[in-house]
Design a protein around this motif. Structure first.
Motif, PDB file in Angstrom:
ATOM      1  N   SER A  62       0.846  -1.188   0.000  1.00 30.36           N
ATOM      2  CA  SER A  62       0.000   0.000   0.000  1.00 30.36           C
ATOM      3  C   SER A  62       0.884   1.241   0.000  1.00 30.36           C
ATOM      4  O   SER A  62       2.106   1.146   0.087  1.00 30.36           O
ATOM      5  CB  SER A  62      -0.923   0.016   1.220  1.00 30.36           C
ATOM      6  N   CYS A  63       0.257   2.404  -0.093  1.00 27.71           N
ATOM      7  CA  CYS A  63       1.016   3.649  -0.081  1.00 27.71           C
ATOM      8  C   CYS A  63       0.183   4.739   0.572  1.00 27.71           C
ATOM      9  O   CYS A  63      -0.970   4.538   0.912  1.00 27.71           O
ATOM     10  CB  CYS A  63       1.436   4.051  -1.493  1.00 27.71           C
ATOM     11  N   SER A  64       0.798   5.886   0.728  1.00 26.15           N
ATOM     12  CA  SER A  64       0.150   7.016   1.362  1.00 26.15           C
ATOM     13  C   SER A  64       0.257   8.229   0.438  1.00 26.15           C
ATOM     14  O   SER A  64       1.291   8.452  -0.174  1.00 26.15           O
ATOM     15  CB  SER A  64       0.832   7.304   2.698  1.00 26.15           C
ATOM     16  N   LEU A  65      -0.819   8.992   0.346  1.00 23.39           N
ATOM     17  CA  LEU A  65      -0.861  10.168  -0.514  1.00 23.39           C
ATOM     18  C   LEU A  65      -0.955  11.415   0.353  1.00 23.39           C
ATOM     19  O   LEU A  65      -1.873  11.543   1.162  1.00 23.39           O
ATOM     20  CB  LEU A  65      -2.069  10.085  -1.448  1.00 23.39           C
ATOM     21  N   MET A  66       0.008  12.309   0.229  1.00 16.51           N
ATOM     22  CA  MET A  66       0.012  13.557   0.985  1.00 16.51           C
ATOM     23  C   MET A  66      -0.730  14.635   0.198  1.00 16.51           C
ATOM     24  O   MET A  66      -0.395  14.903  -0.950  1.00 16.51           O
ATOM     25  CB  MET A  66       1.442  14.023   1.250  1.00 16.51           C
ATOM     26  N   VAL A  67      -1.732  15.210   0.808  1.00 17.37           N
ATOM     27  CA  VAL A  67      -2.532  16.244   0.162  1.00 17.37           C
ATOM     28  C   VAL A  67      -2.587  17.452   1.089  1.00 17.37           C
ATOM     29  O   VAL A  67      -2.848  17.282   2.268  1.00 17.37           O
ATOM     30  CB  VAL A  67      -3.957  15.718  -0.087  1.00 17.37           C
ATOM     31  N   PRO A  68      -2.404  18.657   0.722  1.00 18.84           N
ATOM     32  CA  PRO A  68      -2.061  19.116  -0.623  1.00 18.84           C
ATOM     33  C   PRO A  68      -0.556  19.190  -0.817  1.00 18.84           C
ATOM     34  O   PRO A  68       0.152  19.756   0.002  1.00 18.84           O
ATOM     35  CB  PRO A  68      -2.655  20.513  -0.672  1.00 18.84           C
ATOM     36  N   CYS A  69      -0.089  18.610  -1.844  1.00 16.27           N
ATOM     37  CA  CYS A  69       1.325  18.640  -2.207  1.00 16.27           C
ATOM     38  C   CYS A  69       1.410  18.839  -3.712  1.00 16.27           C
ATOM     39  O   CYS A  69       0.522  18.416  -4.444  1.00 16.27           O
ATOM     40  CB  CYS A  69       2.011  17.348  -1.819  1.00 16.27           C
ATOM     41  N   PRO A  70       2.469  19.438  -4.200  1.00 16.40           N
ATOM     42  CA  PRO A  70       2.576  19.715  -5.632  1.00 16.40           C
ATOM     43  C   PRO A  70       2.479  18.469  -6.512  1.00 16.40           C
ATOM     44  O   PRO A  70       2.004  18.536  -7.634  1.00 16.40           O
ATOM     45  CB  PRO A  70       3.943  20.373  -5.790  1.00 16.40           C
ATOM     46  N   CYS A 125      -3.754  14.511   5.176  1.00 12.84           N
ATOM     47  CA  CYS A 125      -3.921  15.949   4.979  1.00 12.84           C
ATOM     48  C   CYS A 125      -3.061  16.705   5.990  1.00 12.84           C
ATOM     49  O   CYS A 125      -2.879  16.267   7.110  1.00 12.84           O
ATOM     50  CB  CYS A 125      -5.373  16.350   5.171  1.00 12.84           C
ATOM     51  N   SER A 126      -2.571  17.813   5.562  1.00 15.53           N
ATOM     52  CA  SER A 126      -1.727  18.629   6.425  1.00 15.53           C
ATOM     53  C   SER A 126      -2.175  20.072   6.324  1.00 15.53           C
ATOM     54  O   SER A 126      -2.378  20.586   5.219  1.00 15.53           O
ATOM     55  CB  SER A 126      -0.266  18.506   5.997  1.00 15.53           C
ATOM     56  N   ARG A 127      -2.310  20.729   7.441  1.00 13.34           N
ATOM     57  CA  ARG A 127      -2.677  22.144   7.410  1.00 13.34           C
ATOM     58  C   ARG A 127      -1.533  22.993   6.888  1.00 13.34           C
ATOM     59  O   ARG A 127      -1.744  24.052   6.342  1.00 13.34           O
ATOM     60  CB  ARG A 127      -3.081  22.616   8.800  1.00 13.34           C
ATOM     61  N   ARG A 128      -0.322  22.541   7.080  1.00 10.25           N
ATOM     62  CA  ARG A 128       0.841  23.289   6.627  1.00 10.25           C
ATOM     63  C   ARG A 128       1.185  23.038   5.165  1.00 10.25           C
ATOM     64  O   ARG A 128       1.952  23.756   4.578  1.00 10.25           O
ATOM     65  CB  ARG A 128       2.047  22.928   7.483  1.00 10.25           C
ATOM     66  N   GLY A 129       0.647  21.999   4.582  1.00  5.20           N
ATOM     67  CA  GLY A 129       0.979  21.667   3.201  1.00  5.20           C
ATOM     68  C   GLY A 129       2.283  20.888   3.129  1.00  5.20           C
ATOM     69  O   GLY A 129       2.803  20.441   4.129  1.00  5.20           O
ATOM     70  N   CYS A 130       2.789  20.748   1.939  1.00  4.96           N
ATOM     71  CA  CYS A 130       4.008  19.983   1.722  1.00  4.96           C
ATOM     72  C   CYS A 130       5.014  20.821   0.962  1.00  4.96           C
ATOM     73  O   CYS A 130       4.660  21.653   0.151  1.00  4.96           O
ATOM     74  CB  CYS A 130       3.721  18.730   0.906  1.00  4.96           C
ATOM     75  N   ARG A 131       6.243  20.573   1.235  1.00  4.58           N
ATOM     76  CA  ARG A 131       7.312  21.223   0.494  1.00  4.58           C
ATOM     77  C   ARG A 131       8.285  20.158   0.017  1.00  4.58           C
ATOM     78  O   ARG A 131       8.722  19.328   0.805  1.00  4.58           O
ATOM     79  CB  ARG A 131       8.064  22.211   1.368  1.00  4.58           C
ATOM     80  N   ALA A 132       8.597  20.179  -1.250  1.00  3.36           N
ATOM     81  CA  ALA A 132       9.592  19.244  -1.776  1.00  3.36           C
ATOM     82  C   ALA A 132      10.966  19.676  -1.302  1.00  3.36           C
ATOM     83  O   ALA A 132      11.311  20.847  -1.308  1.00  3.36           O
ATOM     84  CB  ALA A 132       9.540  19.229  -3.304  1.00  3.36           C
TER      85      ALA A 132
END
Length: 58
Positions: A20-28, A49-56
């Motif tokens: 299985s895998c995990s999807l981070m939202v919202p991410c680019p 889901c993250s309130r801070r969002g994702c950064r590559a």
């Protein structure tokens, strides 16, 4: 984090390395990952889901 990572995760699931895998939202990279997952309904995944969002990171 990047399209190549998304493809590698899908490949590892299809080859039986991962289950299985995990999807981070919202991410680019999320839209591309969602497209890959929508084409493979047999793949189990969770949505995080993250309130801070994702950064590559580079």
């Amino acid at each position: 984090m990047y399209p190549a990572n998304d493809a590698a995760v899908i490949e590892s699931i299809e080859e039986g390395i991962a289950t299985s895998c995990s999807l981070m939202v919202p991410c680019p990279w999320a839209p591309q990952a969602m497209k890959l997952l929508s084409q493979r309904p047999q793949v189990s995944f969770t949505k995080n889901c993250s309130r801070r969002g994702c950064r590559a990171r580079r």
